[in-house]
Each structure stands twice: as structure tokens, then as C-alpha cells.
Design a protein around this motif. Structure first.
Motif, mmCIF file in Angstrom:
data_model
loop_
_atom_site.group_PDB
_atom_site.id
_atom_site.type_symbol
_atom_site.label_atom_id
_atom_site.label_comp_id
_atom_site.label_asym_id
_atom_site.label_seq_id
_atom_site.Cartn_x
_atom_site.Cartn_y
_atom_site.Cartn_z
ATOM 1 N N UNK A 115 16.003 11.696 10.638
ATOM 2 C CA UNK A 115 14.999 12.149 9.681
ATOM 3 C C UNK A 115 13.867 11.129 9.632
ATOM 4 N N UNK A 116 12.666 11.568 10.003
ATOM 5 C CA UNK A 116 11.512 10.678 10.038
ATOM 6 C C UNK A 116 10.513 10.957 8.923
ATOM 7 N N UNK A 117 10.851 11.860 8.009
ATOM 8 C CA UNK A 117 9.865 12.268 7.008
ATOM 9 C C UNK A 117 9.441 11.109 6.112
ATOM 10 N N UNK A 118 10.345 10.139 5.876
ATOM 11 C CA UNK A 118 10.016 9.053 4.964
ATOM 12 C C UNK A 118 8.940 8.121 5.515
ATOM 13 N N UNK A 119 8.777 8.079 6.841
ATOM 14 C CA UNK A 119 7.783 7.157 7.389
ATOM 15 C C UNK A 119 6.374 7.606 7.044
ATOM 16 N N UNK A 120 6.211 8.865 6.633
ATOM 17 C CA UNK A 120 4.896 9.363 6.253
ATOM 18 C C UNK A 120 4.625 9.281 4.773
ATOM 19 N N UNK A 121 5.559 8.720 4.003
ATOM 20 C CA UNK A 121 5.327 8.584 2.566
ATOM 21 C C UNK A 121 4.277 7.504 2.321
ATOM 22 N N UNK A 122 3.588 7.643 1.207
ATOM 23 C CA UNK A 122 2.489 6.711 0.935
ATOM 24 C C UNK A 122 2.977 5.284 0.779
ATOM 25 N N UNK A 123 4.236 5.113 0.334
ATOM 26 C CA UNK A 123 4.833 3.783 0.156
ATOM 27 C C UNK A 123 4.019 2.929 -0.803
ATOM 28 N N UNK A 124 3.582 3.544 -1.896
ATOM 29 C CA UNK A 124 2.846 2.809 -2.919
ATOM 30 C C UNK A 124 3.849 2.292 -3.950
ATOM 31 N N UNK A 125 4.035 1.008 -3.945
ATOM 32 C CA UNK A 125 5.012 0.382 -4.831
ATOM 33 C C UNK A 125 4.358 0.061 -6.166
ATOM 34 N N UNK A 126 5.071 0.424 -7.242
ATOM 35 C CA UNK A 126 4.600 0.135 -8.592
ATOM 36 C C UNK A 126 5.778 -0.397 -9.420
ATOM 37 N N UNK A 127 5.504 -1.397 -10.260
ATOM 38 C CA UNK A 127 6.487 -1.889 -11.220
ATOM 39 C C UNK A 127 6.005 -1.472 -12.610
ATOM 40 N N UNK A 128 6.791 -0.618 -13.290
ATOM 41 C CA UNK A 128 6.386 -0.072 -14.581
ATOM 42 C C UNK A 128 7.526 -0.231 -15.590
ATOM 43 N N UNK A 314 1.170 0.620 -14.555
ATOM 44 C CA UNK A 314 1.701 -0.310 -13.553
ATOM 45 C C UNK A 314 1.019 -1.662 -13.698
ATOM 46 N N UNK A 315 1.792 -2.665 -14.035
ATOM 47 C CA UNK A 315 1.244 -4.022 -14.208
ATOM 48 C C UNK A 315 1.351 -4.844 -12.919
ATOM 49 N N UNK A 316 2.262 -4.451 -12.017
ATOM 50 C CA UNK A 316 2.428 -5.126 -10.721
ATOM 51 C C UNK A 316 2.430 -4.043 -9.653
ATOM 52 N N UNK A 317 1.648 -4.259 -8.588
ATOM 53 C CA UNK A 317 1.474 -3.253 -7.538
ATOM 54 C C UNK A 317 2.086 -3.733 -6.225
ATOM 55 N N UNK A 318 2.141 -2.811 -5.273
ATOM 56 C CA UNK A 318 2.653 -3.160 -3.957
ATOM 57 C C UNK A 318 1.802 -4.196 -3.260
ATOM 58 N N UNK A 319 0.491 -4.212 -3.546
ATOM 59 C CA UNK A 319 -0.396 -5.205 -2.931
ATOM 60 C C UNK A 319 -0.118 -6.613 -3.438
ATOM 61 N N UNK A 320 0.629 -6.709 -4.546
ATOM 62 C CA UNK A 320 1.006 -8.034 -5.053
ATOM 63 C C UNK A 320 2.224 -8.595 -4.334
#
Length: 634
Positions: A115-128, A314-320
Motif C-alpha cells: 500500500x503506497x497511498x500514505x506516501x501521498x499524504x500531506x504529512x503536516x505535523x501539528x502538536x495541539x 497548533x502551537x508546534x508545527x512539523x517545520x519545528x
């Protein structure tokens, strides 16, 4: 004594060709990447349609003002690069990730079905922070019948329609101090158990107070018309998750929300998504990618398909996050280790302080853990990966832990490490090709190539006789050159042979046959004009060479243009066609011409029955008799 000017030495050209073969097959057997037995080293890199595997087509779904817009070439290429990195992070080899058209990315993974569908997810990480928890299974939308309808002597109350949410323990996140920087705070627990009943306290400010895009407003109006004014008014008036046991009529009013599609649910305000029990986790989990990606708004998400969370901004993001890796912890369990950037570490410390102190009493009783502390949800795209209780102010890095396999941990770490995609994608087409079907395709392709070559050889011997052997040997040498080049290119640049590539090589047989016809017919013309066969060979070559080069150059240019403008299998066809044509030119110059020069010096070449020149030689003899009666027949 030096040969006369213009006289060729066929031995030198044949020696150069032999040297090319020696170097090429030394690379085949001993270059980097060559391993296994001799048979293994001779295997080219085969594509998905020949060995089976998985092919997934992802379609970009970005829109501007509600209208679908093609992404920019830069964003599409950046997305392709990130997806390729994610696929390679799985530890698989020979994956191919290419763009197709102006909005599609095609992923091909030969030799493996997964299953390769997950590789197309945006993968935007948020800590909330988790502000509230409610039942998302749908049980609260169908309360049990009143106990008064039961003719029992004991008045046992019916179960409450408001289920007691309890977070799953199958996946949890444990932020832990790194390098002893925890300031003595105890390790946070993941066994959070919220209170039994949702709090009726005043709700936190709704994320819907933020400005709403015009296209979202239009979609909300469409949803309002679909559910009806009464249902919309009832849902808008809810200040907490509806308790249908106290007001059964409210359930009938809110019932239309159960028929909404995930795309329609995604445009509703966060408070409405959370408070309406008919909106379940099944609908929320199926929302389009990046539906809750806006960091400065409250959102609703689910964990394990049963618990519905109202989440803070979201106070902390994936870019952090500076880096993410899959590692084994002290208990020999796979975890995802997160290293924050400098500013990101400060944000993470502030967030854990807010959660530990429950500043402003933002987290109500349903969202608190066993020790009465707030929980922080790790949100990836639309899903809550885990939601641990924070038991200390953390000044170090963290780990996402749970029942991860090595593959799960590596996949999640790869998504976080390589960053969020600049576009959102939906799986437009997914195809699994079995190894059996791939082997059948390979046999069919090789059979077609063999039949094509056989027909060319039969025609050549029938029409040209001795000259047919030149054609046969040339095709064999071209095939050996092409095969060796495919093996080497597969290792060095990742070229993959597909059915389309085999088709390109079959087409190249026709190009090679054309060059034979041009040369041999030119040779016949020279002999008919009165020249000897030996001199006719060199003159025919000079006159046919330009035509052969021009014809092959046009084919090569066509292949180059097709390779540049095409994608996927067509690109493989163009590459194979161009490669085979170039190598055919090598054989033409280094084998066909010198071998014809050597044949011209033999007696068999002067025999009409053997040479394949047919009636050309007798006709030339008759012309010579006419001009000079004393000339004898050859």
C-alpha cells in the motif's frame, strides 16, 4: 608500404568493435552493483509490467477560490522529490516516481505489492492540546429506549447514550527529555483516562471565529440547504456535545448530519463537528487531505476511530522538527525520535508548560489524564497519532512511541523527516500487477522480439543470400550491444526495461533493416553501372552512408523529443528506441562496412547464386560483352 589514400583497413574497425564489446561486458560482470552468480549479473533491471509490483497514480487536488487549478511545475517537482524520498525511506529498491501531465504523480514499485497511498499524504505535523473529548463511534446518536417501556419489576436504568470515552492504549506518544534536560520532571504518562461525562462548561473560543474563505462559505450554505434550516439551527445552538437521552427530539433534528459526505463535513465549523453526535469518526477520518491543516484554528480529529477530540490551535508545527528517525528504545520497542530546531524547542517547552499547568483551564474534565493534566495530541494530516498526558515541562526532545513495527516507524519518520508536501493529493488509481502476469508479459515481449528478428533474417537470406549473413551477424551484434547497455544503464542510472522498451527495440529492427536495404540496393546500382564488385562496395558505401546517417538521425531526434515531452511507459519506449538506433549506427560503421569490404575480396561474392546480387552480375557481364566482344563470361 602504406595503403593507398582512401583504402580502408577493415581489421582495425573490427578490432575497435571488439574492444567496445570487451569493455561493455567487463562492466556488465564486474562494475559496481554487479553481484551474485554469472546469471544474476546478466539480468537487466525489469519494470513493473514485467516482474509485477504496485503502481499508484496521485492527483493534485489544489483549488483556488473553489476552482480546481493546476499546480505550478515547481510545486509538482518538489512534491515528486519528497514522495520519492519517502518511498526510498521504506527500504525498497528500484522505485520509480515520475510526474505525468500537469497534476499527476505516478509511483511504480517493481517486484513488490504494498500500500503506497500514505506516501501521498500531506504529512503536516501539528502538536495541539486536547480541549474536549466526546464519543465519535455514533453510539451517542442512537440512545437506548426509555426504561419505562420495559415491563420489569426492577427499575434498572437504561445505559446512558453518552458513552464514556477512553483513549486507546495501542498507540501512544511519550515526550521524553533528551540528554537529561528534563529538569527533573517525571516522564509523561500515556495512560490518560478522561472523566466519565462531558463537561458542560463554557466552550473554548471556536475556531470558526476566524475569517472564513468565500468558497468555504458557499459550501457551508450548500450543506445548510441539504440538512435543512431546522437541523442547522439546532446544531448551531449546541454549546456542548448533545445529550440525546434528555431530549430525544433533538436526535431527529440532527439526523440529517449523518448523511453528509466526508467532504461536506470538512467545511463545517469545528464546534459543530464536535457537538453533533451524528457526525462520527468514520466521516471525520475520511475527510480530504489537509482538511485541518490551518494551524491558527481549532479543529476536530479522531483517535482510533472512536474518540472525537476538540483540539486547540497548533502551537508546534512539523517545520519545528529538525529530524525524525525510527529507533529502538530501552524496552526494545520501535519509536520515532524527534529532534526540534532551536525555535521549535522553545515552542515545545511552552506548549508542555501550558498543558502541565492547564493554563486558563482550557482543557475540560473529559480531556484530562489520570493525574489531572492536559494531553497533547500529535496530529499528522487529519489523524491523531497519539495523545499523551503531559506530566512535566519538557525542555528536551521527544519520542512518538506505540505499537509500531519497524515499517510503521520508518514510514512515519520518513514523512516527518522529508517534510510536508506543497500540494494535496488523492489516489486517482492504484494497481497491483502480480508476478505471474509480469512473467507472462515478459514472455510475450520476448516472443514478439524473436518473431520480428526471425522474419527479418528469413527475408534477408531469401532475397540477399550471402549478404543475408551480414544482416544476421549485424542484428546479433546489435542485440548483444543493446543487452549489455541495458544491464549497465540499469545499475548506473536506474533505467528500467518495460514492455514499452521492448516495443522500442522491436521498432529499431525495422530501422536497421532499412539501412541494409539502402546499402545493398546502392551496391546493385553501382555494379549495373559497370563497376567491379570490389570497387562497387566502397563507392556504394560512400553514396549510401549519408542516407543511412540521415535516416537514423531523424529516428534518434524523434526519440529524443518523445523522451522529453512524454512520461511513464512512453518515455521508456523512446529511450529504448534511441539507444538501439545509436548502437545500430555503431554496428553499421564498425562491422557492416568492413565485413562487406572483406567479402568483396572473395570468389563467392562474385557468384550470382551465392552473393545475392542475383541478375546484377550477369547483366553487367552482358554489358561488358557488348562494349568489348573479347570479354569472356565470369
Amino acid at each position: 608500404m602504406a595503403p593507398p589514400q582512401g583504402q580502408m583497413r577493415p581489421g582495425r574497425q573490427l578490432a575497435v568493435l571488439g574492444l567496445i564489446f570487451v569493455v561493455l561486458y567487463l562492466l556488465v560482470f564486474f562494475s559496481g552493483g554487479a553481484s551474485g552468480g554469472w546469471k544474476d549479473r546478466l539480468e537487466p533491471r525489469l519494470g513493473l509490467d514485467l516482474v509485477g509490483g504496485t503502481r499508484l497514480t496521485l492527483e493534485a487536488t489544489n483549488s483556488v477560490d473553489g476552482q480546481a487549478q493546476a499546480p505550478t511545475n515547481e510545486n509538482l517537482e518538489e512534491a515528486r522529490r519528497i514522495i520519492e524520498s519517502r518511498v526510498n525511506a521504506f527500504g525498497v529498491a528500484e522505485a520509480e516516481v515520475v510526474t505525468e501531465g500537469d497534476r499527476n504523480i505516478v509511483i511504480s514499485l517493481p517486484g513488490e505489492n504494498r500500500d503506497l497511498t500514505e506516501v501521498g499524504s500531506a504529512a503536516e505535523l501539528r502538536f495541539r492540546k486536547v480541549l474536549k473529548v466526546a464519543d465519535g463511534s455514533g453510539a451517542a446518536a442512537a440512545p437506548a429506549p426509555s426504561p419505562t417501556a420495559t415491563p420489569s419489576g426492577s427499575a434498572s436504568p437504561a445505559p446512558s447514550g453518552s458513552a464514556t470515552p477512553s483513549p486507546s492504549s495501542s498507540v501512544k506518544a511519550t515526550p521524553s527529555p533528551s540528554g537529561g534536560q528534563g529538569g527533573g520532571a517525571p516522564a509523561p504518562s500515556a495512560s490518560a483516562t478522561p472523566s466519565a461525562t462531558p463537561s458542560a462548561a463554557a466552550p473554548s473560543p471556536s475556531g470558526s471565529a476566524q475569517p472564513v474563505a468565500a468558497d468555504v462559505q458557499e459550501q457551508r450554505k450548500a450543506v445548510e440547504q441539504k440538512v435543512g434550516a431546522a437541523a442547522w439551527a439546532a446544531a448551531s445552538g449546541l454549546q456542548a456535545p448533545a445529550d440525546l437521552t434528555t431530549d430525544p427530539s433533538l436526535g431527529e433534528k440532527l439526523k440529517p448530519f449523518a448523511s453528509l459526505s466526508p467532504r461536506e463535513v470538512a467545511v463545517l465549523p469545528a464546534q459543530m463537528q464536535f457537538n453533533v453526535p451524528q457526525i462520527t469518526c468514520a466521516q471525520l477520518d475520511a475527510r480530504p487531505p489537509a482538511s485541518i491543516s490551518t494551524p491558527d484554528q481549532q479543529v476536530v480529529s479522531c483517535e482510533d476511530g472512536a474518540l472525537k477530540y476538540l483540539l486547540d490551535q497548533a502551537k508546534v508545527l512539523g517545520t519545528d522538527v529538525d529530524d525524525a528517525s525510527a529507533v529502538l528504545d530501552q524496552t526494545n520497542q520501535w519509536v520515532v525520535s524527534l529532534d526540534f530546531t532551536g525555535p521549535g524547542q522553545e515552542k515545545w517547552t511552552n506548549l508542555t508548560r501550558e498543558a502541565f499547568n492547564n493554563e486558563g483551564q482550557a482543557c475540560d474534565a473529559t480531556a484530562l489524564g489520570d493525574t489531572g493534566k492536559c494531553r497533547v495530541a500529535v496530529v499528522l494530516d487529519n489523524d491523531v497519532v497519539s495523545s499523551p498526558e503531559i506530566q512535566g515541562v519538557l525542555t528536551g526532545n521527544s519520542q512518538i512511541t506505540g505499537n509500531f513495527t519497524q515499517r510503521d516507524a520508518s514510514e512515519l519518520a520518513g514523512q516527518l523527516r522529508y517534510g510536508a508536501l506543497p500540494l494535496t493529493f488523492e489516489a486517482a488509481e492504484s494497481q497491483n500487477v502480480t508476478a505471474t502476469l509480469g512473467a507472462s508479459h515478459l514472455r510475450a515481449g520476448l516472443l514478439a522480439a524473436g518473431i520480428g528478428m526471425l522474419l527479418v533474417i528469413i527475408y534477408s537470406f531469401f532475397y540477399y543470400r550471402l549478404l543475408g549473413s551480414v544482416i544476421f551477424l549485424s542484428l546479433v551484434l546489435s542485440a548483444l550491444l543493446v543487452f549489455g547497455a541495458l544491464v549497465v544503464l540499469g545499475r548506473q542510472i536506474g533505467f528500467t526495461l518495460t514492455l514499452a522498451g521492448i516495443a522500442g527495440m522491436i521498432v529499431s529492427l525495422g530501422v536497421a533493416a532499412d539501412s541494409f536495404v539502402i546499402y545493398f540496393e546502392r551496391l546493385k546500382d553501382e555494379i549495373q553501372e559497370g563497376r567491379s564488385p570490389r570497387s562497387a562496395v566502397s563507392r556504394a558505401w560512400v553514396r549510401a552512408r549519408r542516407t543511412i546517417i540521415s535516416a537514423n538521425a531523424i529516428t534518434i531526434m524523434s526519440a529524443v523529443v518523445l523522451y522529453i515531452v512524454s512520461v511513464g511507459a512512453v518515455k521508456g519506449f523512446a529511450f529504448a528506441l534511441g539507444l538501439a538506433t545509436v548502437l545500430d549506427l555503431v554496428v553499421v560503421f564498425l562491422f557492416r562496412h568492413p565485413i562487406m569490404t572483406m567479402f568483396a575480396r572473395t570468389r563467392a561474392f562474385l557468384s550470382p547464386r551465392v552473393s545475392g546480387l542475383g541478375r546484377v552480375l550477369p547483366a553487367r557481364t552482358e554489358q561488358a560483352k557488348t562494349r568489348n566482344p573479347r570479354v569472356k563470361e565470369a
